[in-house]
Design an enzyme around this catalytic site. Structure first.
Site, PDB file in Angstrom:
ATOM      1  N   ASP A  37       4.741   6.402  26.544  1.00 57.01           N
ATOM      2  CA  ASP A  37       5.964   5.964  26.436  1.00 57.01           C
ATOM      3  C   ASP A  37       7.102   5.869  27.856  1.00 57.01           C
ATOM      4  OD1 ASP A  37       8.959   5.858  25.410  1.00 57.01           O
ATOM      5  OD2 ASP A  37       9.158   7.743  24.699  1.00 57.01           O
ATOM      6  N   ASN A  39      10.309   4.672  28.176  1.00 56.88           N
ATOM      7  CA  ASN A  39      11.720   4.422  28.016  1.00 56.88           C
ATOM      8  C   ASN A  39      12.393   5.688  27.172  1.00 56.88           C
ATOM      9  OD1 ASN A  39      10.838   3.566  25.691  1.00 56.88           O
ATOM     10  ND2 ASN A  39      12.162   1.853  25.551  1.00 56.88           N
ATOM     11  N   ASP A  41      11.788   6.868  24.177  1.00 63.09           N
ATOM     12  CA  ASP A  41      12.297   6.817  22.764  1.00 63.09           C
ATOM     13  C   ASP A  41      11.379   7.260  21.632  1.00 63.09           C
ATOM     14  OD1 ASP A  41      10.266   4.972  22.770  1.00 63.09           O
ATOM     15  OD2 ASP A  41      11.475   3.347  22.128  1.00 63.09           O
ATOM     16  N   ASP A  45       4.911   1.911  24.594  1.00 64.37           N
ATOM     17  CA  ASP A  45       5.283   0.443  24.982  1.00 64.37           C
ATOM     18  C   ASP A  45       4.509  -0.273  26.008  1.00 64.37           C
ATOM     19  OD1 ASP A  45       6.393   1.707  27.349  1.00 64.37           O
ATOM     20  OD2 ASP A  45       7.966   2.428  26.278  1.00 64.37           O
ATOM     21  N   ASP A 216      -8.120  -9.749  13.017  1.00 63.80           N
ATOM     22  CA  ASP A 216      -8.238  -8.469  12.031  1.00 63.80           C
ATOM     23  C   ASP A 216      -8.417  -9.275  10.764  1.00 63.80           C
ATOM     24  OD1 ASP A 216      -6.926  -5.619  11.552  1.00 63.80           O
ATOM     25  OD2 ASP A 216      -5.467  -7.168  10.122  1.00 63.80           O
ATOM     26  N   GLU A 284     -13.047  -8.600  13.107  1.00 62.54           N
ATOM     27  CA  GLU A 284     -13.281  -7.579  12.375  1.00 62.54           C
ATOM     28  C   GLU A 284     -13.508  -7.885  10.930  1.00 62.54           C
ATOM     29  OE1 GLU A 284     -10.467  -3.776  10.678  1.00 62.54           O
ATOM     30  OE2 GLU A 284      -9.757  -5.706  10.583  1.00 62.54           O
TER      31      GLU A 284
END
Length: 550
Positions: A37, A39, A41, A45, A216, A284
């Protein structure tokens, strides 16, 4: 979607391909929400990933696979895509993504991203238009059907996450299909216009420099247009959901899917030929017919390069019989595709917790890393696997995974496998974030943080680097054949390659020491969980790699 319509490919499918960098590659999977992380929060990210790409590169892997970071309402944490060509603000901006790709390429890392072509979010503009009327331009872009005369759903199909695979929509006065959450409406991939739009999305990311895609839930991409009821599934396997009671031959696994895959391969080959940098497509494929479908989707030279096997992901035990199924499925015959393997990922409990059975988890992690590197095919390392992280405990009141909540307490694997990456043992939340993360950090993971293991030459992190390095040291591990050999009970023994380049791989999967001596003409080049020279017995969880002597 702000992309240009594709023109017909100008390069034939069988045109000479650029160098196959992907064959035998080691790829590292990142789940963006849980990696780092930047930033503060509480959610990982893209900038956080970029800041830690040096760690990934230090492992010696060939590339990184990013789970979804696209615009999404996050009902299924990014696998419900609302914009195929957008970055969700929670993960950053398109500039952040471009910076990540540029830095990865500087470090010699390929970048693979997820694509979800079976369904979208119900907040995607395509679905919003599709549901608005029976006659709009995208009315047939999703799977819609009238109710039966009694108002019940059009078929008996069940969703993976529980309940019918149909939800009533009052605006169209029809049901729409969803194999997963009701917020993930099924795309009608039979529609050529839908295929064109998906190809446009793929081209968008290729133009931004990505090196390939993990596709996926690919065997869910098409349905039986007759909406035929699924028959009951014969057998007495574990059944925790209505989905498990059906033989799913009509809501997935349709024979027209390979033709769509050929279109994807044409585009990947075209861009690869134009840029001189091969692109990689891996499917997948899970479910009751995964083995046959993985081979179907990768056979020949005009479909996908590889299929991502589920053989190990949900196995309760690691056995010789389990490993033997891999080369039996992929013997290496002419025209066959190429396998990809992983022991853990974002959808399954961490392997060492499934397989330790009361044994030392660090020893289990070490043996598993050597075994993974010895398998024939591409291999994927799940984030934290290089640290030997066990499955995290997530209390019920902190669960966020819709499947885990719906099926409590039977399916707890996804949240417990997705908890934040521990970077610093001396920082709040193990250095992942300065605020409470979206999932809690397991206290057992804190002393296993990256900084603590960097300082310990005997750590799992340093061992992982050594194990990954074996694939660069021995080309046989990347592309050689795999032959299972007879062995005493409890031992797994197989050979990679032939002749002078052959390697012998030996693992004690049992709980006890097993008598074994190296055959004449072979010498140990790598060993885990073995103290001193190998004499006449291998301890539990020992692993050896041997090469021809002299």
């Amino acid at each position: 979607m702000n992309v240009q319509t594709l023109t017909s490919p100008t390069v034939a499918i069988d045109a000479p391909a650029p160098i196959e960098w992907w064959r035998g590659a080691v790829l590292y999977q990142v789940y963006p929400r849980s990696f780092a992380d930047s930033n503060d929060d509480g959610v990982g990210d893209l900038a956080g990933i970029t800041a830690h790409l040096d760690h990934i590169a230090s492992l010696g892997v060939d590339g990184v696979w990013l789970s979804p970071f696209f615009t999404s309402p996050m009902k299924d944490f990014g696998y419900d895509v609302a914009d195929y060509c957008g970055v969700d603000p929670i993960f950053g901006t398109m500039a952040d993504f471009d910076a990540l790709v540029a830095r990865a390429h500087q470090l010699g890392l390929k970048v693979i991203i997820d694509q979800v072509y079976a369904h979208t979010s119900d907040e995607h503009i395509w679905f919003e238009e599709s549901r608005s009327s029976l006659t709009n331009a995208k009315a047939d872009w999703y799977v819609w059907a009238d109710a039966k005369p009694d108002g019940s759903p059009p078929s008996n199909w069940q969703s993976v996450f529980g309940g019918p695979a149909w939800t009533w929509d009052a605006r169209r006065r029809q049901y729409y299909m969803h194999n997963f959450l009701k917020e993930q409406p099924q795309l009608n991939v039979r529609n050529p216009a839908v295929q064109d739009a998906l190809l446009d999305a793929m081209k968008f990311w290729l133009d931004r420099g990505v090196d390939g895609f993990r596709l996926d839930a690919l065997n869910f991409a098409m349905h039986d247009p007759k909406l035929t009821d699924n028959p009951p599934l014969v057998g007495n396997g574990k059944r925790t959901r209505p989905f498990d009671f059906q033989d799913k031959i009509h809501n997935q696994s349709q024979p027209e899917i390979p033709a769509f895959l050929t279109r994807l391969r044409r585009l990947a080959d075209r861009v690869g030929a134009e840029t001189g940098r091969a692109r990689f497509l891996v499917a997948e494929v899970g479910g009751d017919r995964a083995n046959e479908e993985m081979k179907l989707y990768t056979e020949g030279h005009d479909r996908l390069h590889s299929a991502y096997g589920f053989l190990y992901l949900y196995a309760d035990r690691l056995t010789t019989e389990l490993v033997d199924r891999g080369p039996a499925m992929w013997p290496g015959v002419e025209g066959e595709g190429w396998p990809s393997w992983t022991f853990s990922n974002h959808d399954a409990p961490r392997a060492i917790s499934r397989w330790a059975e009361g044994r030392d988890e660090k020893r289990m992690a070490a043996m598993c890393m050597l075994l993974l590197m010895c398998l024939r095919g591409n291999v994927f390392i799940w984030e934290g696997e290089e640290l030997g992280l066990p499955q995290a405990h997530v209390p019920y009141d902190r669960l966020v995974d819709p499947e885990a909540i719906a099926n409590w307490p039977e399916t707890l694997g996804r949240d417990g496998a997705r908890t934040p990456m521990p970077w610093r043992h001396d920082r709040l939340h193990a250095g992942f974030s300065t605020v409470e993360p979206w999932l809690p950090v397991d206290p057992r993971h804190v002393p296993m943080a990256v900084d603590a293991q960097e300082a310990d030459p005997a750590s799992m992190l340093h061992l992982t680097r050594r194990m990954v390095g074996l694939r660069r040291r021995f080309a046989t591990l990347k592309t050689g054949g795999m032959t299972m050999l007879p062995a005493p009970a409890g031992l797994l023994v197989f050979q990679r390659g032939e002749g002078d380049d052959a390697l012998l791989c030996v693992f004690n999967l049992s709980h006890e020491a097993v008598d074994w001596t190296a055959p004449d003409g072979w010498s140990v080049v790598e060993a885990v969980n073995v103290a001193g020279d190998v004499t006449d017995a291998l301890p539990s969880l020992a692993g050896l790699l041997l090469a021809k002597s002299g």
